[in-house]
Structures are given as C-alpha cells and as structure tokens.
Design an enzyme around this catalytic site. Sequence first.
Site, short mmCIF file in Angstrom:
data_model
loop_
_atom_site.label_atom_id
_atom_site.label_comp_id
_atom_site.label_asym_id
_atom_site.label_seq_id
_atom_site.Cartn_x
_atom_site.Cartn_y
_atom_site.Cartn_z
N TRP A 64 0.81 -1.22 0.00
CA TRP A 64 0.00 0.00 0.00
C TRP A 64 0.84 1.28 0.00
CZ3 TRP A 64 -5.07 1.64 0.04
CH2 TRP A 64 -5.30 2.94 0.52
N ASP A 119 -0.34 9.09 0.75
CA ASP A 119 0.19 10.44 0.51
C ASP A 119 1.68 10.49 0.19
OD1 ASP A 119 -2.21 10.59 1.89
OD2 ASP A 119 -1.38 11.65 3.60
N GLN A 156 3.48 7.61 2.45
CA GLN A 156 2.74 6.80 3.42
C GLN A 156 2.65 5.37 2.88
OE1 GLN A 156 0.67 8.14 6.56
NE2 GLN A 156 2.77 8.82 6.27
N GLU A 179 -6.67 18.33 5.67
CA GLU A 179 -5.46 17.51 5.73
C GLU A 179 -4.40 18.08 4.79
OE1 GLU A 179 -6.93 13.08 6.77
OE2 GLU A 179 -7.41 13.64 4.72
#
Length: 464
Positions: A18, A21, A37, A193
């Site tokens: 995975w 960001d 991330q 965010e």
Amino acid sequence: MTADPHRPSYHFLPPRNWMNDPNGLIYWGGEYHLFYQHNPNGAFWGDMHWGHAVSADLVRWRHMPIALAPTPGGPDKGGCFSGCAVENDGVPTLVYTGVSPEVQCVATSDDGMITWQKHPANPVIAAPEGLDVTGFRDPFVWRESGEWRMALGSGLRGVGGTVLLYRSPDLIRWEYRGPLCTGDARETGEMWECPNFFPLGDRHVLIVSPVPLRKALYFVGRYDGARFTPERQGVLDAGGHNYAPLSLVDAAGRRVIFGWLWEGRSDAASRAAGWAGVQSLPRVLTLGPDGDVWTEPLPELATLRGADRRYQNLTIPPEGVPLDVEGDALEIRAEIVPGDARVVGLRLLAAPDGVEETLLLYDRDAGTLTLDRERASLSPETWRDTHATDLPLAPDEPLSLRVFLDGSVVEVYANARRCLTTRVYPTRPDSRAIGLIARGGRATCTTLETWEMAPALPDAAGAP
Ligand code: DQQ
C-alpha cells in the site's frame, strides 16, 4: 504482479503493498527524495511507515529502504503519518505526525538520508493550544524571516477546516501563532489535511485536502506574515482521484507537485493485486494570467518518450475515427478544432467491439471536459462515476490535450491549465484502442501525436 496490466510503469509506486500520501519531498545533495505513506504488510491502509525513493530528475526513481517505522511505546506508536522534509543547517530533517493522539515529531539523518534518528524531544508539538480541533496533523514547514514556520492541518469543531500557524527557531521549540486560514465546514469541509503553503507569482497559494470532500482544493490569496486571505479557489485535479498532494521547489525554481492517486476498485481487488496507490506524474504549478493555479506536466517527462506516431489534419466525422495505434503506456497529444461538432474528444482503452472504453469528451457549449468511465470496465469491482472540469476556451483556441495512459491511470492535461485524473481497469486484453470522437457535426484534429513511454522504475515489471 509482472503480468498485471493495471499496474503503472512510469508513475511512481512502491515495489508492492500500500501507498497513499506523498511525504517529505526535498531536493538534497543533487537528488530528489520522495517519501510516502506506506503499509509494508499489505495492500491496504494501516501501520503507517514512510517509504522512500530517490530520483535525479523527478521522473525516474529508485527504491530506498523504509525511512520511518512506528516506535513501540513512542509518540508515533500508532503510525508515522504525513509530513515534510527540510534541510536544517545541512542536516536533513523530517517533520511528521505521530499517532495516537496526533502530535508532531522530528527525525534526522546523518548518513545521507538512509537511516533516521527520532529526536529525543519528540513530540515537539504535543497538543493544540486550548482549541477544540477535529484533527491536528500533516506539518508543512518552510523558512521565513530567519525562522521556521509550520502550517498544520486541522479543523475547528463546528466551524470548518483550518490551518494552524506555528514558528520555531530550531524545529524543536514551536510557538503557536494562530490560525493561518479557516474555512466554512458547509463549503470546504470540516478538517483540512495535508496543507501546502507557498508564494506563487504575486500571490500566495494554500492547498488543502478537506475531509470529507475527497479532493484537493487550492486557494489563491494574500499573506501578511500571520494570516492568509483567500481571493479565489479551485480544484487542483477534477478527476476525483488526486488527494493529499505535496509540493517542493525544484532545482530550477519551479513549484512541482505530486499527489496520491487512489484506486478506483474494491479493497478486495487491491488486496488480490498485491498493491494499491500510485503517485501522480510530477506537475508544475504556475499562477495563470486569469489568476487561477495552472497545472502542466513536468517537461522532463518527455525524456520517457519512445516510438512515436504522428497524424495531421484528420477530419473527424460524426461516427468517429479509429487510429492505428494502441497501448496502455502512452502519451497522447491532440489538438482538436471542434468546427460544427457539439462534442469532441478521445476514445481510450477501447475494446474493438466497444464493450469497454473510457471517453474524454469536450462539450463546446457547456465549456466542460469530462472523463467518462461508465463503460471503462466490465468488472463490477470498479468505480464508474464520471468527473468533469470547466474549461472555457477562447473563440479561436483549439482543444489541446495531453493524455498519459499508464496501466490503470488516465491522467489528462488540457490547454496548459486544467488537469483531471482517473483510474480504470479494463478486463479485456484487447481494450487498448484509441480513437477520435465528434458528435453533432464534423471536427478537425490538426495534430495528434502518440509516444510509447519507457518505464520509470526498476521494478516496473514487478520484480522485487
Ligand atoms: N493520510 C495520512 C494523514 C493524512 C491523510 C495518514 C491524508 O497524515 O491526514 O495515512 O490522506
């Protein structure tokens, strides 16, 4: 993953598992560093680490060891969330959010950004100053007036998304200065965010990713050193798949931005594929003559171009024109004069019998450009919603498209200013055709050029 036709080859993504960001973008020691991330344990969000990659040109990448992992019992025990990178007196420094609760942390490297040491003073910002916030994360740090400044993503409960402004002499001791800018929850979301804040042209730009809007917004306005006053706003990428973007100033002084392109298929499909999440291509932001933020692909992407095909002055009749070019790692450049056609555009990733196809359609009267993926895939596991951007053209201005096809990514740039990106997952191996579309009349495609694009990653074939 070697044979996965949906896995991009010239957009950045990790070897497996995975990614969300982009984090810590920085030009350091003559190279660009991109952190991200990352869940190293699977193709689903969780256990947030910082992955790391390096590039000489922002186009071709090589993978580096994982940079940050949660420390058991530490302020980032629940995950190393998003943040940025700066150079502090020659020392590369990451400023990021540890969870839970959300606090700000610092890590430095003394071996050229391979390993990172978390600062003993962590968390360097422990809690919001008496504010009732809906979030407290994603530090964006810059140098101003001889000190460090931080824009921190947040939201004031019952009010709206906000960015909190801090300052520091040393990245360790931080003083809260008040909200840099606050929105209205009903219009621009309840929590902002991943802020980016920077000068552009003769204005400042604030980019935020509001919860729950699922897109990145930009505001153009004025900054007085303490408060930012927006004058206009827009959507950075209207395709519905670009979130939490992060920018840097590159070696040539350009404002370059990457954003997370999330998947458009079920979580189960991503887990089965073994990977999820892609970075957008690097994009250059400028302040356009109309006062909006304009987005164009980084010119150096042209160094990936291989075999090309070129067509000129094609008349597009109402039934459309198929082209003798196909593929799923292509750049397409097209100039279309609508003539008396009401709608013009491109058919992409189309099966010969049309059962799968993605349509890029410009409606001349409405002045809108639409990415239609209603029939992009026969798989029920994929998303089908359509996204559009306004694109008013001057009376003699042709539609000027640059489309990047890369596995499941369709990334579209229009008339040097607008951008929309989607994800599509055709099921048929022959869903690779390209064609021109005109509806309601005849149009002319004055030039159309396509290039096969070379891989930008060592593991593009899926090798570890
Ligand atoms: N993703 C990170 C957060 C950020 C969010 C967690 C945005 O720091 O707010 O993975 O996508």
